[in-house]
Design an enzyme around this catalytic site. Sequence first.
Site, PDB file in Angstrom:
ATOM      1  N   HIS A 176     -10.446  -5.138  10.053  1.00 23.02           N
ATOM      2  CA  HIS A 176     -11.120  -4.974   8.755  1.00 23.02           C
ATOM      3  C   HIS A 176     -12.461  -4.257   8.909  1.00 23.02           C
ATOM      4  O   HIS A 176     -13.345  -4.422   8.069  1.00 23.02           O
ATOM      5  CB  HIS A 176     -11.378  -6.337   8.093  1.00 23.02           C
ATOM      6  CG  HIS A 176     -10.162  -6.993   7.510  1.00 23.02           C
ATOM      7  ND1 HIS A 176      -9.074  -7.365   8.259  1.00 23.02           N
ATOM      8  CD2 HIS A 176      -9.863  -7.347   6.231  1.00 23.02           C
ATOM      9  CE1 HIS A 176      -8.173  -7.929   7.469  1.00 23.02           C
ATOM     10  NE2 HIS A 176      -8.630  -7.926   6.233  1.00 23.02           N
TER      11      HIS A 176
ATOM     12  N   GLU B 254       0.818  -1.219   0.000  1.00 26.44           N
ATOM     13  CA  GLU B 254       0.000   0.000   0.000  1.00 26.44           C
ATOM     14  C   GLU B 254       0.852   1.270   0.000  1.00 26.44           C
ATOM     15  O   GLU B 254       0.532   2.228  -0.695  1.00 26.44           O
ATOM     16  CB  GLU B 254      -0.956   0.016   1.208  1.00 26.44           C
ATOM     17  CG  GLU B 254      -2.118  -0.971   1.116  1.00 26.44           C
ATOM     18  CD  GLU B 254      -1.763  -2.382   1.567  1.00 26.44           C
ATOM     19  OE1 GLU B 254      -0.595  -2.625   1.953  1.00 26.44           O
ATOM     20  OE2 GLU B 254      -2.652  -3.251   1.542  1.00 26.44           O
TER      21      GLU B 254
END
Lengths: 332, 356
Positions: free
Chosen positions: B159, B90
Amino acid sequence: MDISKEKLEWIYTTMYRIRRFEETMLEQTLKGNSMGVAHTSDGQEAPPTGICAHLTDKDWIGSTHRGHGHCISKGLDTSAMMAEVFGKSTGQCGGKGGSMHISDFSKGMLGANGIVGASIPLAVGAALTAKLKGIENESVGVSFFGDGASSQGVLHESMNLASVWKLPVIFACENNGYAEATPSWYAVSTEDVSARAEGYGMPGVVVDGMDVFAVYDAAGEAIARARAGEGPSFLELKTYRYHGHFHADDTSKYRKPEEEEYYKSLDAIKHFERTVSKQKLMTEKKLKSIRDSVEQEMLDAVEFALSSPMPEISTLYDDVYVNYSNPIAGLR
Amino acid sequence: MTTSQANNPLGPGYEGVAGSEMRFRDIFRDTLRAEMNRDEDVFLMGEDISGGFDKDTKEPLDAWGGPFAATKGLVQEFGVERIRDTPISEAGFVGAAVGSALTGMRPVVDLMYFDFVTVAFDQLLSNAAKSRYMFGGQTKVPLTLFARSGAGTGHAAQHSESFYSMLAHIPGLKVVVPSDPYSVKGLLAAAIRDDDPVFLVNDKKLINLTGFVPDEEYVIELGKGRYMRRGTDVTLVGMSYTSVVCQKAAEQLAESGIDAEVIDMMSLSPFDEDILIESVAKTNNVVIVDEDTPRASMSSEFAAVIADKGFDHLDSPVKRVTSPHSPVPYNSALEQAFMPQPEDIVKTVRGMLGRD
């Protein structure tokens, strides 16, 4: 030697300009004319000069906190740079960036960067733009960083990305042996950072970063490879910074005088002068006229910076966004 | 249809407007497609946004079509250069997206789960948000990012976050939070066309919801909220999925004769101060509902603005209904208790109006 006369003059001018800019800026900073922290790169003139000698304004470079040499090699105006370090409205970023954030997008300079390693993926992104637009042959990305940044994760991510996407990137590691005060023999797991290139499927070479001709040759190969669409390369340029990590850093606390003397004996500018004299490529008269003109340029840069106005306080609120509907001013 | 009509889905603009009932996920993909067709500088990056390659032909398999199939089918239309699968890195690919935006492209990054923003945070904060300012306005960063937030789906602590307030805190970034198919169409298009970096956070609980979407192209102005329901007794302020929760609460309150107004903020940075004050001036009571944790959050920011600019309109203290100051739990009973529920809002409103 396969370098044109004009290029040789450009190389000498650029290296001498970097040297004198750093010395002048440091002197001015210690006098209190600069407004903040400044990192000097004198001693490290050969890497940016030898690499940027192959670039045009359409090529992009990413830089570091020690970025003045990168800026000068990419053709930035030294008066606007000095004014930026002085925090003036005429500075390259209007006094908003300072020494650590000098940039010039019209010259393909993506900005010096205060976070170690943070500019590395920006150069990868510039190369991605070139690939998407199909202009790799005229627009490569060069990422300058040091031995300190070689320990940052984002370098490794960027090398992997550039390799799997076969992007026109040159990873230029200026290994000056120290990350602040920490020696690379302590903090870097390998003798040569360039050895890591193999793990990312790209060529990596060690280059004498005190020899601008060696840098020029190695960079020429890497950049030609990038322009030909053959993907990224890694250059490790072994070099040395003459001054401390920042303007008030005392190197005698962590470096030995004999080490400093050794590297000064390898001085990149003296090496250039010896080489061109020996091979009769440039006259001492020409070299001196270049030095004289750079000396005058530095006097002019300081005069320009000193006499330039401060930014208006209202500019505090400018350019946070292109468009924003909420107030930018704080609450009082 | 004009933008102002499209901005007012409950108003007269919807009468006679051509459109259809659509799923959030479908209009999301259609909008990405439309923006990529509209501007060839727009391209998409992210992990498994097509997903999988044939080892022999190297052709993309589109096996995933993106997290939650958000981008399914786009790689066949636009190819692997513009629908660009990334390695799991990322920081690297968000940084490359910033570099690409600085040099003339308009990248759109799918960060999958919103929690993953922390892995790329330095690139967002130090480069995307600051480049324009610290370089004295020389450049701009037309970058769009999106990711899925929210609890309620058993994805557990790493998450399920909703901490968009962290992004709204950063000068230089913009943050938008659609709450239905209508708003995601207008906000995503506006984000991609905007010249500043914009993060679109969409709650996972919205992905399969349906709603009316006008056929015509429109954008929703960044920084504008909207009324989802008109009322006179109390203002319920929602954002992202809590706008849906607020509407459910308003229905329950109506059964006992309490007439709640519901505002959907849609944008968190910039955000619509005027709509907050306008509504509070009418209802004199306000409850802000947020699935983000309460400390230094959007709910505390909205409360501060109302206290500062709407104090004289208030008949009762500003109340907030938020998640607890805790990570998101896995167990579904704990998870439901973590999230603001319509019943929590009803109880708070009854308490503040003395209608226990």
